[in-house]
Design an enzyme around this catalytic site. Structure first.
Site, short mmCIF file in Angstrom:
data_model
loop_
_atom_site.label_atom_id
_atom_site.label_comp_id
_atom_site.label_asym_id
_atom_site.label_seq_id
_atom_site.Cartn_x
_atom_site.Cartn_y
_atom_site.Cartn_z
N GLU A 102 33.53 45.36 42.53
CA GLU A 102 32.29 45.57 43.28
C GLU A 102 31.40 46.60 42.58
O GLU A 102 30.19 46.44 42.53
CB GLU A 102 32.63 46.02 44.71
CG GLU A 102 33.32 44.89 45.49
CD GLU A 102 33.71 45.32 46.90
OE1 GLU A 102 34.56 46.22 47.02
OE2 GLU A 102 33.16 44.77 47.86
N GLU A 122 41.21 41.66 48.07
CA GLU A 122 41.25 42.28 49.41
C GLU A 122 41.82 41.36 50.47
O GLU A 122 42.54 41.80 51.38
CB GLU A 122 39.84 42.73 49.83
CG GLU A 122 39.32 43.95 49.08
CD GLU A 122 38.59 43.61 47.80
OE1 GLU A 122 38.79 42.49 47.27
OE2 GLU A 122 37.83 44.46 47.30
C1 LIG Z 1 35.88 54.53 51.66
C2 LIG Z 1 36.34 53.12 52.02
C3 LIG Z 1 35.73 52.08 51.14
C4 LIG Z 1 36.18 50.70 51.49
C5 LIG Z 1 35.40 49.73 50.69
C6 LIG Z 1 36.26 48.61 50.22
C7 LIG Z 1 36.63 48.74 48.77
C8 LIG Z 1 37.33 47.51 48.27
O1 LIG Z 1 36.71 46.37 48.74
C9 LIG Z 1 38.79 47.54 48.67
C10 LIG Z 1 39.78 47.52 47.51
O2 LIG Z 1 39.51 47.81 46.39
S1 LIG Z 1 41.34 47.02 47.98
C11 LIG Z 1 42.33 47.22 46.54
C12 LIG Z 1 42.17 46.05 45.67
N1 LIG Z 1 43.15 46.14 44.60
C13 LIG Z 1 44.34 45.52 44.65
O3 LIG Z 1 44.66 44.83 45.59
C14 LIG Z 1 45.22 45.73 43.47
C15 LIG Z 1 46.64 45.77 43.90
N2 LIG Z 1 47.53 46.02 42.77
C16 LIG Z 1 47.98 45.06 41.97
O4 LIG Z 1 47.62 43.90 42.09
C17 LIG Z 1 48.99 45.44 40.93
O5 LIG Z 1 49.61 46.62 41.34
C18 LIG Z 1 48.37 45.65 39.53
C19 LIG Z 1 47.92 44.31 39.00
C20 LIG Z 1 47.22 46.62 39.57
C21 LIG Z 1 49.46 46.24 38.58
O6 LIG Z 1 50.59 45.42 38.63
P1 LIG Z 1 51.95 45.87 37.92
O7 LIG Z 1 51.64 46.30 36.53
O8 LIG Z 1 52.94 44.77 38.13
O9 LIG Z 1 52.42 47.19 38.68
P2 LIG Z 1 52.81 47.35 40.21
O10 LIG Z 1 54.28 47.59 40.31
O11 LIG Z 1 52.21 46.31 41.06
O12 LIG Z 1 52.04 48.72 40.56
C22 LIG Z 1 52.37 49.94 39.91
C23 LIG Z 1 52.27 51.07 40.91
O13 LIG Z 1 50.91 51.20 41.34
C24 LIG Z 1 50.81 51.11 42.75
N3 LIG Z 1 49.54 50.46 43.05
C25 LIG Z 1 48.99 49.39 42.42
N4 LIG Z 1 47.79 49.10 42.94
C26 LIG Z 1 47.58 50.03 43.91
C27 LIG Z 1 46.49 50.27 44.78
N5 LIG Z 1 45.37 49.51 44.77
N6 LIG Z 1 46.60 51.29 45.65
C28 LIG Z 1 47.70 52.08 45.68
N7 LIG Z 1 48.75 51.90 44.85
C29 LIG Z 1 48.68 50.88 43.99
C30 LIG Z 1 52.03 50.27 43.15
O14 LIG Z 1 52.38 50.47 44.51
C31 LIG Z 1 53.08 50.81 42.18
O15 LIG Z 1 53.51 52.05 42.68
P3 LIG Z 1 55.01 52.54 42.46
O16 LIG Z 1 55.07 53.80 43.23
O17 LIG Z 1 55.19 52.65 40.99
O18 LIG Z 1 55.85 51.43 43.07
#
Ligand SMILES: CCCCCCC[C@H](O)CC(=O)SCCNC(=O)CCNC(=O)[C@H](O)C(C)(C)COP(=O)([O-])OP(=O)([O-])OC[C@H]1O[C@@H](n2cnc3c(N)ncnc32)[C@H](O)[C@@H]1OP(=O)([O-])[O-]
Ligand SMILES: NC(=O)c1ccc[n+]([C@@H]2O[C@H](COP(=O)([O-])OP(=O)(O)OC[C@H]3O[C@@H](n4cnc5c(N)ncnc54)[C@H](O)[C@@H]3O)[C@@H](O)[C@H]2O)c1
Length: 724
Positions: A102, A122
């Site tokens: 975004e 999301e």
């Molecule tokens: C002020 C309010 C504003 C609101 C506005 C909305 C904003 C927006 O629309 C919302 C978002 O962005 S929604 C977000 C949209 N984004 C997503 O949905 C992305 C979700 N993430 C993924 O798809 C995968 O983790 C990756 C592809 C990034 C990496 O994959 P990989 O290489 O297989 O590695 P892995 O094993 O998967 O992760 C490694 C470590 O990182 C951790 N962690 C990762 N992402 C995290 C996050 N966002 N968060 C926290 N932690 C996160 C994960 O838990 C793990 O921790 P651990 O303690 O080591 O177990």
């Protein structure tokens, strides 16, 4: 978080690291853009990440602290970026997901590395892109493509993003330099045409139909999950409303989802899945102490329902596989089935043309000769569920296979220790319980026997990851975690039929709850003969049953002979065209209510003097789900699962539990343990002959302790008999 580095004047480089405190990132971005805007020496701005990653988006853990109604300030910073009078270029390396994409959509230009990928995931977290993504993306790439990305949350590689129009340029290297070059080049040029908020969504003659079809499609697939539907509503707003009103609608829908409870459940699952990968045994073994051994060649024994799916998964992951059967006919049938599965899988992978080695049949060898298994690094046995046969095979494997090879069994329920006792290497024996269809289902229960070594666990977990599955380490008991919890659930479903329900009523209640298939459709698909064979093996029916045993009692426990009677009538489910339902022909998939079965149930109730009664949906759900959950508490107390997250991951990825309800144990925590306990007490008083309805001691203890949050449950578990 944000490193405002003017390293390439006159272009300002805003570097930020992701998955940090989102408000700190937002504040730093705001300050950076404002500073660049007023600094006359700055002509353009480039936004990039650190260490080769643009950003994975907002910190998911931070969502729990956002209150519905909070102003998503990320959105206002993105507006600020877009309004900037100086060109802002996003330099995307690694990934730009969610809020990060975004941010990039608010920039005037986007340059990406060829290996980078982008997406708006999301929806998979129970949300929608809440910082303008649902309004800007349709303006950039059109409604059909935006709907596809936003309602599925899928990630696309840079090349596809370029084709879609999300990215302006792809670089093989030096992405940031290229972005700086582009920023310099466009400096001074008018920017309005690059501001997505000023663009109109491209109109299409069939727009109404596209939107309504999308709504029907997502509703059908979502099984009660709200976020895909809200995503469509938000995209619809981009078509029907001016940008600022569309943003307002997006925020309204975002807040609604945030407060729905589903978002919390889906975010819990995100972390539970990752937590399950970090196994630990009671002796302290874990990834820190044991590493997976390299596995190059795998042998699979038995090419039936499971073996063929397992082989397909291995070949898809480009592993070398030897598949063994007991006779030529079975080998040919199995080989044909595997070839057809591989062909189907290949046709689902549009990139296959660029990757001719994917699903390469040369990786696969079919044999009847056990000696070919000699040099396999790992063997997976998937023959009939028969202890004597499994022990015979493991004895043979122990003699034939090289000393280092690991021996795995795909048994659904049998004792791993007893199977291991047939070998001279019990420390290298482990259960790898795949789920049907094995080439599709993500789960593998990894069953740790008494002698299984940590290296064997690590290797089985490593293999699961290599083939794209989710391994969950569990202890050894009859049915392990998944099938042990399934038993009281399926038992209740059959008791409900005895008491007055029809299969369709029970299935509809559970499908309405969100299961892919209700219990009777699921049993028909799996084959009723599987459970029949197991019950005969346990002496619950068949020749081993003591003469004179009452039809509906085993010991003092209630028993329903209904499933046995169906099998005795040749009704094995889909495979015979008759089961709890009828099918057009054997193998057909559409389940139709069967008048024969309804008459049979009436006669059965008459014969056993059961007075049929009306049973409402609430009772169906409570009896099936709460007994399953009750067994889950017992499993936790026994130490067969190391925490509730593992059980939830098993149920979501192995049994079709609706993800937006977070798995059975999370669901129990949302209902409240006192309520579950009270209901179980009520039902067990009404049915004292069903021991599985009697509340587990652990559930009672947690209620006594004041219903602590799920995270604290395990600190109160017994674990005297920990099997992990
Ligand atoms: C002020 C309010 C504003 C609101 C506005 C909305 C904003 C927006 O629309 C919302 C978002 O962005 S929604 C977000 C949209 N984004 C997503 O949905 C992305 C979700 N993430 C993924 O798809 C995968 O983790 C990756 C592809 C990034 C990496 O994959 P990989 O290489 O297989 O590695 P892995 O094993 O998967 O992760 C490694 C470590 O990182 C951790 N962690 C990762 N992402 C995290 C996050 N966002 N968060 C926290 N932690 C996160 C994960 O838990 C793990 O921790 P651990 O303690 O080591 O177990
Ligand atoms: N079907 C399921 O849904 C499911 C799910 C999980 C686990 N399992 C377990 O997986 C195992 C296999 O189940 P299935 O449903 O694939 O059974 P299946 O009857 O479909 O296939 C078993 C295969 O093993 C072969 N076989 C038997 N003896 C053999 C021998 N001595 N050497 C080589 N091959 C031999 C048979 O010819 C047959 O093709 C069982 O232990 C079962 O409990 C089944």
């Amino acid at each position: 978080v944000l490193n405002y580095a003017s390293v390439h004047p006159p272009v300002h480089l805003l570097r930020y690291t992701v998955v940090q405190d989102i408000s700190a990132v937002v504040r730093a971005l705001e300050q950076g853009v404002k500073k660049a805007d007023v600094d006359p020496a700055v002509k353009a701005v480039v936004i990039c990440g650190t260490n080769g990653t643009f950003s994975a988006g907002a910190d998911i853990r931070g969502f729990s602290s956002i209150q519905a109604g909070d102003r998503p300030s990320l959105a206002s910073v993105i507006d600020l970026i877009e309004r900037s009078e100086k060109p802002v270029v996003a330099a995307i390396e690694g990934m730009a997901l969610g809020g990060a994409l975004e941010v990039a959509l608010g920039c005037h230009y986007r340059v990406a590395h060829a290996q980078a990928w982008v997406g708006l995931p999301e929806v998979t977290l129970g949300l929608l892109p809440g910082a303008g993504g649902t309004q800007r993306l349709p303006r950039l790439i059109g409604v059909p493509a935006a709907l596809d990305l936003i309602t599925t949350g899928k990630h696309v590689l840079a090349a596809e993003a370029l084709k879609l129009g999300i990215i302006d340029e792809i670089m093989e290297e030096n992405t940031i330099d290229a972005a700086i070059h582009l920023a310099n080049k466009v400096s001074g040029q008018p920017l309005n045409s690059r501001r997505l908020s000023l663009k109109q969504v491209q109109s299409l003659p069939n727009m109404d139909a596209i939107l309504s079809e999308a709504l029907v499609k997502v509703k059908k697939q979502a099984r009660g999950c709200l976020s895909p539907e809200m995503c469509v509503q938000a995209v619809k707003a981009s078509v029907q409303l001016p940008f600022t009103e569309g943003i307002r609608k997006e925020r309204e829908l975002f807040n609604l989802l945030l407060s729905s409870g589903q978002a919390k459940a889906l975010q819990y699952v995100f972390f539970a899945q990752r937590a399950a990968q970090k196994w630990t045994t009671s002796s302290g073994a874990s990834w820190k102490t044991a590493s997976a051994q390299p596995i190059r060649k795998v042998a699979v024994i038995g090419l039936g329902t499971m073996g063929r799916g397992i082989v397909t998964s291995l070949v898809k992951a480009k592993m070398s596989v030897v598949a063994l059967e007991q006779d030529q006919k079975q080998l040919e049938v199995g080989a044909r089935a595997v070839t057809s599965l591989l062909e189907r899988e290949a046709s689902k992978m549009p990139w296959i043309g660029q990757r001719p080695d994917a699903c390469d049949p040369a990786l696969l060898q079919f044999t009847l000769d056990f000696s070919v298994l000699q040099d396999a690094d790992l063997v997976i046995e998937a023959v009939f569920e028969d202890m004597a046969l499994k022990k015979e095979i493991f004895h043979k494997l122990s003699a034939i296979c090289k000393p280092g090879s690991f021996l795995c069994t795909n048994t659904s329920a049998l004792d791993i220790d007893e199977i291991a006792s047939a070998t001279s290497r019990p420390h290298q024996v482990i259960g790898t319980h795949f789920f049907s269809p094995a080439h599709v289902m993500k789960l593998v229960e990894i069953i740790h026997g008494r002698h299984t070594s940590p290296i064997t666990i690590a290797t089985a977990m490593g293999l699961a990851k290599t083939i794209g599955k989710i391994g969950v380490v569990v202890g050894n008991c009859f049915g392990f975690v998944g099938n042990r919890m399934m038993a009281p659930y399926a038992e209740q479903a059959v008791f409900l039929l005895e008491e007055g329900c029809k299969p369709k009523e029970v299935d509809q209640a559970l499908e309405g709850f969100g299961f892919n298939l209700g219990p009777f459709r699921m049993l028909d698909l799996a084959g009723l003969d599987v459970g029949w064979r197991s019950r005969k093996g346990q002496g619950l029916t068949g020749p081993k049953l003591a003469p004179g045993t009452p039809a509906r009692l085993r010991g003092r426990r209630r028993y329903s002979p209904l499933p046995d009677l169906l099998c005795e009538n040749g009704r094995y489910g889909q495979k015979t065209g008759r089961g709890w339902y009828q099918y057009e022909k054997p193998g057909a998939r559409i389940a139709n209510p069967d008048p024969w079965l309804h008459n049979f149930l009436i006669r059965y109730r008459d014969a056993h003097h059961i007075k049929a009664r009306f049973i409402d949906e609430e009772e169906i759900l409570e009896r099936c789900l709460y007994t399953l959950i009750n067994e889950g508490f017992q499993i936790l107390d026994d130490g067969i699962a190391s925490d509730p997250e593992d059980i939830d991951v098993i149920y979501i990825y192995g049994y079709g539990w609706p993800k937006h309800r977070g798995g059975p144990m999370f669901y129990a925590s949302t209902i409240g343990l006192p309520r579950i306990l009270a209901k179980l007490q009520k039902y067990s008083e009404a049915h004292p002959d069903i021991p599985r309805m009697q509340p587990s001691a652990f559930l009672k203890k947690l209620v006594f302790l004041g219903n602590p949050p799920l995270k604290e449950w395990m600190s109160h578990a017994g674990h005297q008999s920990s099997k992990l």
